[in-house]
Design an enzyme around this catalytic site. Structure first.
Site, PDB file in Angstrom:
ATOM      1  N   LYS A   1       0.838  -1.197   0.000  1.00  0.00           N
ATOM      2  CA  LYS A   1       0.000   0.000   0.000  1.00  0.00           C
ATOM      3  C   LYS A   1       0.875   1.249   0.000  1.00  0.00           C
ATOM      4  O   LYS A   1       2.020   1.224   0.443  1.00  0.00           O
ATOM      5  CB  LYS A   1      -0.884   0.028   1.248  1.00  0.00           C
ATOM      6  CG  LYS A   1      -1.950  -1.029   1.321  1.00  0.00           C
ATOM      7  CD  LYS A   1      -2.739  -0.890   2.625  1.00  0.00           C
ATOM      8  CE  LYS A   1      -3.778  -1.985   2.758  1.00  0.00           C
ATOM      9  NZ  LYS A   1      -4.890  -1.820   1.818  1.00  0.00           N
TER      10      LYS A   1
ATOM     11  N   ARG B   1     -10.244 -11.556   1.314  1.00  0.00           N
ATOM     12  CA  ARG B   1     -11.092 -12.594   0.701  1.00  0.00           C
ATOM     13  C   ARG B   1     -10.432 -13.962   0.789  1.00  0.00           C
ATOM     14  O   ARG B   1     -11.132 -14.986   0.814  1.00  0.00           O
ATOM     15  CB  ARG B   1     -11.412 -12.216  -0.742  1.00  0.00           C
ATOM     16  CG  ARG B   1     -10.239 -12.134  -1.683  1.00  0.00           C
ATOM     17  CD  ARG B   1     -10.530 -11.309  -2.919  1.00  0.00           C
ATOM     18  NE  ARG B   1     -10.620  -9.885  -2.600  1.00  0.00           N
ATOM     19  CZ  ARG B   1     -10.911  -8.939  -3.488  1.00  0.00           C
ATOM     20  NH1 ARG B   1     -11.140  -9.259  -4.747  1.00  0.00           N
ATOM     21  NH2 ARG B   1     -10.965  -7.678  -3.131  1.00  0.00           N
TER      22      ARG B   1
END
EC number: 3.4.11.1
Length: 477
Positions: A251, A325
């Site tokens: 990130k 996920r």
């Protein structure tokens, strides 16, 4: 906070809170004063009558959420004053309020996370008297309502504390310890903790791979709330990424600062289970939490890796920052293998920024195949005040998950509809017979706000706890 049947004028207190949406019941000089200072120009304006020790708060829309914000405004006004006790009439603007509304406004609005402040002592209000003389309910009914409101609000604030804790202090083992403490406090709650050896043994390679570069061992946490003769069995699956660097798909700096919030899904489920321990609703509820830390290092999982999940499906990793996920995938498989004959399976996760783009930062995005269950969630949303919106599935977006080298990719290069494709990815791990029982809640926006929002303070909000409790209460009817 206590209930008092005396006349409001006979209750001894340092100050009174009055919520107004019109001036009819005030003395003429007070009416004129409020009009002169444009008190009703907008909601949540305040005026403190120092002579009579009354705080007036304007509330132009007299709906539950606005009333909560008005009480929040009041409690924040008194924070820095040396006020020992307050009084409130349960009837405001000729309307009898629910204690849940009053308590949520005051308790949630009063929340602050001061753990890391060198000076964290604040003036504390010792008691708030709620005058119930005008109430149509019995004392016993009001006491039950007050107790329930406190249980829920305390669980919301407990969840906020978990999410607000810094990553160096809150990692998977600490989440496991907190889950064990919940079970220790409540005889109707059990807790099982599984480490990385178990994950490898059961083929939970998706979850395991996310945390492989962290010095902290990943944990699978299974909390169970049980009662005799439950009317329904509910599974809640939570993403508990205690910190997310994005892994090898790193990130940007600004996007990493608030990533302690990536454990909010698991934290909210812990809050729900804790509340159930005291509320004793007639359900069997399982909380399945994937607690991991997504870090970088020489042994980190990488874009291009092929992971085999616990249901033997293979996943091509195209982005290690789509880690939530992967965690949920194995947790969903575990839940369906180990819990039989359940009625609902919901997962909660700070999953995608796309859900924020779709609804703004204040609404939970809900997806799934069962329209009846969605309607129940919408009903619970309106009653609890927690906002939800629904995003539709379609075959065209599902094709974006196709992989040339594995069963599917964990994220598509096409970012359109990313909140939906993330949910469709999760649906790959729901058995066909269970698809109508499943809903996905993307809480990326409302779980953590870098601002004061209504009666929520800066930081974590404890999202979805009140929503899910209300959903269960409605099932009970």
């Amino acid at each position: 906070m206590s209930l008092n049947k005396k006349n409001i004028h006979k209750i001894d207190s340092s100050a009174e809170i009055i919520i107004l949406n019109k001036t009819k019941n005030l003395e003429q000089n007070q009416e004129e004063l409020l009009e002169n200072i444009n008190f009703y120009e907008k909601s949540f304006n305040t005026y403190f009558d120092i002579k009579n020790n009354i705080l007036y708060v304007s509330c132009l829309k007299f709906k539950k959420e606005n009333i909560k914000t008005a009480f929040c405004t009041a409690i924040r006004f008194f924070k820095n004053l040396k006020i020992e006790n307050l009084k409130i009439n349960i009837t405001q603007a000729k309307k009898e309020l629910e204690l849940q509304t009053i308590v949520e406004g005051l308790v949630l609005g009063n929340y602050e996370f001061l753990k890391y402040k060198s000076s964290n002592e604040k003036e504390k209000i010792k008691n708030i008297n709620i005058c119930t003389k005008s109430s149509s309910k019995t004392k016993e009914e009001l006491e039950i309502e007050l107790k329930k409101a406190f249980i829920i609000c305390n669980s919301v604030n407990f969840t906020k504390d978990i999410v607000n804790n810094s990553p160096q202090d809150y990692y998977p083992q600490i989440m496991a310890d907190d889950a064990l403490k919940i079970a220790e406090k409540h005889k109707n709650i059990e807790c099982k903790i599984f480490g990385e050896d178990y994950l490898k043994q059961k083929g939970m390679n998706a979850l395991y791979s996310v945390g492989i570069a962290s010095p902290h061992e990943s944990k699978l946490i299974h909390l169970t709330y049980k009662v005799k003769n439950p009317i329904a069995k509910i599974i809640l699956v939570g993403k508990g990424v205690t910190y997310d660097t994005g892994g090898m798909s790193l990130k940007r700096g600004d996007g990493m600062v608030s990533m302690k919030c990536d454990k909010a899904g698991a934290a909210s489920i812990m809050g729900v289970i804790q509340a159930l321990g005291s509320l004793e609703l007639p359900f069997e509820v399982h909380g399945i939490l994937g607690a991991v830390e997504n870090m970088i290092g020489g042994d980190a999982y990488k874009p291009g890796d092929i992971l085999k999940a616990a249901n033997s499906k293979t996943i091509e990793v195209t982005n290690t920052d789509a880690e939530g996920r992967l965690v949920l995938a194995d947790c969903l498989v575990y839940a369906q293998k180990n819990i039989q004959d359940f009625d609902y399976i919901f997962d909660l996760a700070t999953l995608t920024g796309a859900s924020i783009g779709a609804f703004g930062g204040y609404t939970t995005a809900v997806m799934g195949y069962n329209e009846k269950t969605k309607k129940k969630i919408l009903k619970a949303s309106k009653k609890s005040g927690e906002l939800v919106g629904f995003l539709p599935f379609n075959d065209y977006l599902e094709k974006l998950l196709e992989s040339q080298v594995a069963d599917f990719v964990n994220t598509s290069a096409n970012k359109n509809g990313a909140a939906i494709t993330a949910s469709l990815f999760l649906s790959k791990f729901i058995k066909n017979k269970n698809k109508k029982k499943w809903l996905h809640f993307d809480i990326a926006g409302p779980s953590y706000r870098q601002e004061n929002w209504a009666y929520h303070s800066y930081g974590a909000t404890g999202v979805a706890i009140r929503l899910l409790i209300k959903f269960m209460e409605d099932l009970k009817k």
